[in-house]
Motif scaffolding. Structure first.
Motif, PDB file in Angstrom:
ATOM      1  N   LEU A 172       0.851  -1.190   0.000  1.00 41.11           N
ATOM      2  CA  LEU A 172       0.000   0.000   0.000  1.00 41.11           C
ATOM      3  C   LEU A 172       0.888   1.242   0.000  1.00 41.11           C
ATOM      4  N   VAL A 173       0.531   2.244  -0.806  1.00 42.85           N
ATOM      5  CA  VAL A 173       1.311   3.479  -0.896  1.00 42.85           C
ATOM      6  C   VAL A 173       0.362   4.651  -1.045  1.00 42.85           C
ATOM      7  N   HIS A 174       0.536   5.671  -0.181  1.00 41.02           N
ATOM      8  CA  HIS A 174      -0.240   6.902  -0.324  1.00 41.02           C
ATOM      9  C   HIS A 174       0.234   7.688  -1.536  1.00 41.02           C
ATOM     10  N   ASP A 175       1.539   7.887  -1.594  1.00 41.34           N
ATOM     11  CA  ASP A 175       2.171   8.698  -2.621  1.00 41.34           C
ATOM     12  C   ASP A 175       3.639   8.298  -2.655  1.00 41.34           C
ATOM     13  N   GLU A 176       4.258   8.345  -3.803  1.00 43.56           N
ATOM     14  CA  GLU A 176       5.657   7.911  -3.912  1.00 43.56           C
ATOM     15  C   GLU A 176       6.619   8.750  -3.066  1.00 43.56           C
ATOM     16  N   LEU A 177       6.244   9.998  -2.739  1.00 43.66           N
ATOM     17  CA  LEU A 177       7.107  10.854  -1.918  1.00 43.66           C
ATOM     18  C   LEU A 177       6.679  10.917  -0.462  1.00 43.66           C
ATOM     19  N   CYS A 178       5.667  10.149  -0.072  1.00 43.70           N
ATOM     20  CA  CYS A 178       5.212  10.117   1.319  1.00 43.70           C
ATOM     21  C   CYS A 178       6.370   9.715   2.232  1.00 43.70           C
ATOM     22  N   PHE A 179       6.558  10.424   3.343  1.00 47.25           N
ATOM     23  CA  PHE A 179       7.628  10.100   4.287  1.00 47.25           C
ATOM     24  C   PHE A 179       7.483   8.690   4.836  1.00 47.25           C
ATOM     25  N   GLY A 180       6.255   8.255   5.069  1.00 46.21           N
ATOM     26  CA  GLY A 180       6.041   6.938   5.665  1.00 46.21           C
ATOM     27  C   GLY A 180       6.150   5.799   4.683  1.00 46.21           C
ATOM     28  N   ASN A 187      11.062   8.453  -1.577  1.00 48.55           N
ATOM     29  CA  ASN A 187      11.581   9.338  -0.542  1.00 48.55           C
ATOM     30  C   ASN A 187      12.717   8.625   0.197  1.00 48.55           C
ATOM     31  N   LEU A 188      13.946   8.890  -0.239  1.00 49.58           N
ATOM     32  CA  LEU A 188      15.103   8.187   0.316  1.00 49.58           C
ATOM     33  C   LEU A 188      15.364   8.508   1.779  1.00 49.58           C
ATOM     34  N   PHE A 189      14.829   9.629   2.268  1.00 47.79           N
ATOM     35  CA  PHE A 189      15.005   9.999   3.675  1.00 47.79           C
ATOM     36  C   PHE A 189      13.881   9.467   4.547  1.00 47.79           C
ATOM     37  N   GLY A 190      12.850   8.936   3.927  1.00 46.73           N
ATOM     38  CA  GLY A 190      11.678   8.466   4.646  1.00 46.73           C
ATOM     39  C   GLY A 190      11.844   7.059   5.197  1.00 46.73           C
ATOM     40  N   LEU A 191      10.730   6.524   5.687  1.00 45.52           N
ATOM     41  CA  LEU A 191      10.716   5.200   6.302  1.00 45.52           C
ATOM     42  C   LEU A 191      10.603   4.070   5.284  1.00 45.52           C
ATOM     43  N   MET A 192      10.070   4.379   4.100  1.00 45.19           N
ATOM     44  CA  MET A 192       9.890   3.375   3.044  1.00 45.19           C
ATOM     45  C   MET A 192       9.186   2.129   3.572  1.00 45.19           C
ATOM     46  N   LEU A 193       8.132   2.338   4.349  1.00 47.04           N
ATOM     47  CA  LEU A 193       7.402   1.218   4.928  1.00 47.04           C
ATOM     48  C   LEU A 193       6.844   0.318   3.841  1.00 47.04           C
ATOM     49  N   GLU A 194       6.936  -0.947   4.074  1.00 51.65           N
ATOM     50  CA  GLU A 194       6.354  -1.954   3.193  1.00 51.65           C
ATOM     51  C   GLU A 194       5.182  -2.565   3.943  1.00 51.65           C
ATOM     52  N   CYS A 195       3.982  -2.060   3.674  1.00 54.79           N
ATOM     53  CA  CYS A 195       2.786  -2.535   4.357  1.00 54.79           C
ATOM     54  C   CYS A 195       1.803  -3.106   3.348  1.00 54.79           C
ATOM     55  N   SER A 196       1.174  -4.193   3.727  1.00 57.11           N
ATOM     56  CA  SER A 196       0.168  -4.824   2.880  1.00 57.11           C
ATOM     57  C   SER A 196      -1.076  -5.096   3.702  1.00 57.11           C
ATOM     58  N   GLU A 197      -2.212  -5.048   3.024  1.00 55.31           N
ATOM     59  CA  GLU A 197      -3.470  -5.393   3.682  1.00 55.31           C
ATOM     60  C   GLU A 197      -3.520  -6.910   3.828  1.00 55.31           C
ATOM     61  N   THR A 198      -3.679  -7.377   5.051  1.00 54.44           N
ATOM     62  CA  THR A 198      -3.719  -8.824   5.314  1.00 54.44           C
ATOM     63  C   THR A 198      -5.117  -9.299   5.670  1.00 54.44           C
ATOM     64  N   GLY A 201      -6.848   2.223   7.722  1.00 51.41           N
ATOM     65  CA  GLY A 201      -8.124   2.910   7.585  1.00 51.41           C
ATOM     66  C   GLY A 201      -8.521   3.149   6.146  1.00 51.41           C
ATOM     67  N   GLY A 202      -7.577   3.113   5.256  1.00 51.79           N
ATOM     68  CA  GLY A 202      -7.841   3.359   3.840  1.00 51.79           C
ATOM     69  C   GLY A 202      -6.950   4.466   3.330  1.00 51.79           C
ATOM     70  N   LEU A 203      -6.689   4.461   2.046  1.00 54.34           N
ATOM     71  CA  LEU A 203      -5.735   5.408   1.476  1.00 54.34           C
ATOM     72  C   LEU A 203      -6.187   6.860   1.537  1.00 54.34           C
ATOM     73  N   ASN A 204      -7.457   7.118   1.837  1.00 55.48           N
ATOM     74  CA  ASN A 204      -7.964   8.487   1.906  1.00 55.48           C
ATOM     75  C   ASN A 204      -8.114   9.000   3.333  1.00 55.48           C
ATOM     76  N   THR A 205      -7.619   8.266   4.316  1.00 51.38           N
ATOM     77  CA  THR A 205      -7.796   8.686   5.705  1.00 51.38           C
ATOM     78  C   THR A 205      -6.699   9.649   6.142  1.00 51.38           C
ATOM     79  N   VAL A 206      -7.067  10.546   7.038  1.00 52.15           N
ATOM     80  CA  VAL A 206      -6.115  11.483   7.640  1.00 52.15           C
ATOM     81  C   VAL A 206      -6.342  11.477   9.149  1.00 52.15           C
ATOM     82  N   PRO A 207      -5.267  11.626   9.939  1.00 54.08           N
ATOM     83  CA  PRO A 207      -5.424  11.560  11.393  1.00 54.08           C
ATOM     84  C   PRO A 207      -6.115  12.789  11.972  1.00 54.08           C
ATOM     85  N   LEU A 208      -7.032  12.544  12.891  1.00 54.74           N
ATOM     86  CA  LEU A 208      -7.664  13.604  13.671  1.00 54.74           C
ATOM     87  C   LEU A 208      -7.040  13.661  15.055  1.00 54.74           C
ATOM     88  N   ALA A 209      -6.760  12.495  15.631  1.00 55.39           N
ATOM     89  CA  ALA A 209      -6.132  12.405  16.949  1.00 55.39           C
ATOM     90  C   ALA A 209      -5.405  11.071  17.041  1.00 55.39           C
TER      91      ALA A 209
END
Length: 130
Positions: free
Chosen positions: A4-12, A17-28, A68-76
């Motif tokens: 799953l990827v929000h955007d290719e330059l997303c920090f997470g 983004n070579l300075f980012g976390l480059m997380l490799e996450c998949s929906e299981t 939560g889905g690729l369109n979610t943003v944190p509120l808290a």
């Protein structure tokens, strides 16, 4: 299944983004995400050999947003730190949607380093789709 990827330059999760976390996450499963990110020397905190707590918090926040889905943003978001994450090791992440409420999507997550639980998080996310 592709990660799953929000955007290719997303920090997470961004792969470009070579300075980012480059997380490799998949929906299981429905609303469940598992993955990992490598804690680089650039992610070090004040304690020698340990990741900055903000890096761990960013990884947890990203995993919950992906669950939560690729369109979610944190509120808290609340993060509880238990132990430090090691630099030069993978940070293993898991996140799951707990419920949908009027306030948003309730999500929980955990992070492990070298098999040790290092942090837990709980967040409320808004779905900004459409």
């Amino acid at each position: 299944m592709p990660p799953l990827v929000h955007d290719e330059l997303c920090f997470g999760c961004g792969r470009a983004n070579l300075f980012g976390l480059m997380l490799e996450c998949s929906e299981t499963g429905p609303g469940v995400v598992n993955g990992r990110g490598f804690i680089k020397q650039d992610h070090r905190g004040p304690e020698r050999g340990s990741a900055h707590s903000g890096i761990v918090a960013a990884a947890l926040t990203e995993a919950m947003a992906l669950a939560g889905g690729l369109n979610t943003v944190p509120l808290a978001v609340t993060v509880g730190f238990i132990d430090s994450a090691a630099v030069g090791e993978f940070l293993e992440l898991s996140a799951a949607v707990e419920e949908h409420t009027e306030d948003g999507i309730q999500v929980t997550a955990s992070a492990r380093s070298e098999g040790r639980l290092v942090a837990r998080a709980r967040g409320t996310y808004a779905d900004r789709a459409g």
